[in-house]
Enzyme design. Structure first.
Site, PDB file in Angstrom:
ATOM      1  N   LYS A  34      50.145  18.287  68.540  1.00 28.29           N
ATOM      2  CA  LYS A  34      49.531  17.785  69.781  1.00 28.29           C
ATOM      3  C   LYS A  34      50.493  17.994  70.954  1.00 28.29           C
ATOM      4  CE  LYS A  34      51.358  13.125  69.219  1.00 28.29           C
ATOM      5  NZ  LYS A  34      51.163  11.837  68.534  1.00 28.29           N
ATOM      6  N   TYR A 276      72.423  15.746  97.103  1.00 27.33           N
ATOM      7  CA  TYR A 276      71.808  14.676  97.907  1.00 27.33           C
ATOM      8  C   TYR A 276      72.640  13.398  97.859  1.00 27.33           C
ATOM      9  CZ  TYR A 276      67.471  17.276  98.552  1.00 27.33           C
ATOM     10  OH  TYR A 276      66.540  18.209  98.916  1.00 27.33           O
TER      11      TYR A 276
HETATM   12  C1  LIG Z   1      51.991  11.687  67.398  1.00 27.99           C
HETATM   13  C2  LIG Z   1      51.429  11.097  66.157  1.00 27.99           C
HETATM   14  C3  LIG Z   1      52.075  11.260  64.926  1.00 27.99           C
HETATM   15  C4  LIG Z   1      53.410  11.970  64.763  1.00 27.99           C
HETATM   16  O1  LIG Z   1      54.485  11.126  65.073  1.00 27.99           O
HETATM   17  P1  LIG Z   1      56.010  11.630  64.960  1.00 27.99           P
HETATM   18  O2  LIG Z   1      56.795  10.409  65.219  1.00 27.99           O
HETATM   19  O3  LIG Z   1      56.183  12.668  66.007  1.00 27.99           O
HETATM   20  O4  LIG Z   1      56.199  12.174  63.598  1.00 27.99           O
HETATM   21  C5  LIG Z   1      51.446  10.750  63.790  1.00 27.99           C
HETATM   22  N1  LIG Z   1      50.254  10.117  63.879  1.00 27.99           N
HETATM   23  C6  LIG Z   1      49.617   9.935  65.058  1.00 27.99           C
HETATM   24  C7  LIG Z   1      48.321   9.224  65.077  1.00 27.99           C
HETATM   25  C8  LIG Z   1      50.192  10.406  66.230  1.00 27.99           C
HETATM   26  O5  LIG Z   1      49.562  10.208  67.402  1.00 27.99           O
END
Ligand SMILES: *Cc1c(COP(=O)(O)O)cnc(C)c1O
Length: 384
Positions: A34, A276
């Site tokens: 994702k 800055y």
């Molecule tokens: C993002 C996500 C994961 C993965 O988590 P990590 O800590 O990156 O391994 C697993 N399950 C869901 C539902 C997620 O949204």
């Protein structure tokens, strides 16, 4: 090119193998890609992970699922399964059907939109994350009401832990009990599922007991157990709270190397200031390099270095090839950053590592007061 990201498919595959080995033979690993694979490029990462053995992929939404499906089909991984984890809207339904996606559902509206499609869904149980899911007490009614199991459309149930990185934590224990209740109701009805899944990278890393629990829970409804790993595939894993270290972190390698090139090299006299608000003043004569990246590219402004507080650093090779730390001086600007290259024999055009070996997303996260996830997702640059 101002800045670019190198993504090591070898490291990605090696990390997948580490995670799969830690998950054990009883548990499959869903590869979470994702958010554009945590900034690494979802399509190419999904294909590399499929080559390494992954069969399930987790995306945020249907659009991302469609992109990943096209990439996997083109690489002849037509059997791969793609889970849409972060919600479904009515307009997503044709995309889900066309690209053979498996949405996570938890509301009657969502199921209603999908009613004509005859596709598989996974039902999320809300056990303590407080984000999405059906409460286990209502879970059975939900499944019955929509008559999902009758038409064999529910392929799996899942839940998500809110504190997977805490070894044997009270939060996870409570969530496990809630999830057990939900699965027990399904078992009592004699229903069979394809998949029961829970947990993330930290679950793989954490207590072996959680994995045994998940495997047994899955077996009780004729399903395979699965964990959903993201961050570990990209080479990072939070230390287990209560144990102080991650069991697998030492075997993981950062997949992303973010690079840029030196735009200018300049001498700075003692007493001159940089950036800055003149927050850094040279105490002695120095040589500095100007880099064409800043916070608009994902180089966090918290990495700024001032007189009172050292900031972040980049890794630079001198003419001898060995990489050394070059400290960030003054404020990181929107598109420009200055680093200390005193005594390094650096020239315009030299390559610089912004993130990778010697300066990790953990380093950036510590200094910026966030987590490596946010650092990786925030990096912008051409992908190589
Ligand atoms: C993002 C996500 C994961 C993965 O988590 P990590 O800590 O990156 O391994 C697993 N399950 C869901 C539902 C997620 O949204």
């Amino acid at each position: 090119m101002k800045a670019w990201m190198e993504v090591s498919e070898e490291r990605l595959a090696a990390n997948y193998r580490v995670v799969a080995a830690a998950a054990g033979a009883e548990t499959d690993v869903l590869a979470v890609v994702k958010a554009n694979a945590y900034g690494h490029g979802a399509e190419r990462c999904a294909v590399a992970l499929a080559r390494a053995g992954a069969r399930w992929f987790g995306v945020a939404d249907a659009q991302e699922g469609a992109r990943v499906r096209r990439a996997l089909d083109a690489a002849a991984f037509a059997e791969a399964q793609i889970l849409v984890m972060c919600g479904l809207m009515p307009e997503d339904v044709p995309v889900v059907v066309e690209h053979r996606l498996t949405p996570v559902v938890w509301t009657r509206e969502q199921v209603g939109w999908l009613s004509e499609a005859g596709i598989r869904v996974h039902v999320e149980m809300e056990t303590g994350m407080g984000r999405q899911g059906v409460k286990p007490g209502e879970g059975l009614a939900f499944l019955l009401d929509v008559a999902l199991l009758g038409s064999r459309k529910v392929d799996g149930v899942l839940t998500h832990f809110a504190a997977a990185e805490v070894a044997d934590g009270a939060q996870t224990r409570t969530q496990r009990r809630e999830f057990e209740l939900a699965v027990a109701q399904i078992r009592k009805r004699g229903w069979k599922l394809g998949w029961v899944h829970a947990g993330s990278s930290s679950t793989v890393d954490n207590v072996v007991e959680v994995q045994e629990w998940l495997a047994n829970l899955a077996k009780s409804v004729g399903a395979r157990a699965m964990v959903r790993a993201g961050i570990a595939l990209y080479g990072y894993c939070q230390p287990i709270a209560g144990e102080g270290h991650s069991r697998i972190a030492a075997q993981l390698q950062p997949v992303m190397t973010w690079r840029t090139r030196v735009l200018d090299v300049r001498d700075v006299a003692a007493g001159e200031t940089i950036g800055y608000n003149a927050t850094f003043r040279a105490k002695t004569a120095m040589q500095v390099a100007l880099l064409p990246v800043g916070y608009s590219d994902g180089l966090r402004r918290e990495l700024s270095g001032s007189d009172s507080r050292p900031g972040g650093w980049v890794m630079m090779g001198g003419r001898d090839g060995a990489k050394k730390k070059a400290a960030i001086l003054g404020r990181v600007s929107m598109n420009l950053t200055t680093v200390d290259v005193t005594g390094m024999d650096v020239r315009v055009g030299d390559e610089v590592v912004l993130l990778g070996d010697g300066v990790t997303a953990d380093d950036h996260a510590r200094i910026a007061g966030t987590i490596p996830y946010e650092i990786l997702c925030g990096v912008r640059g051409e992908q190589m």
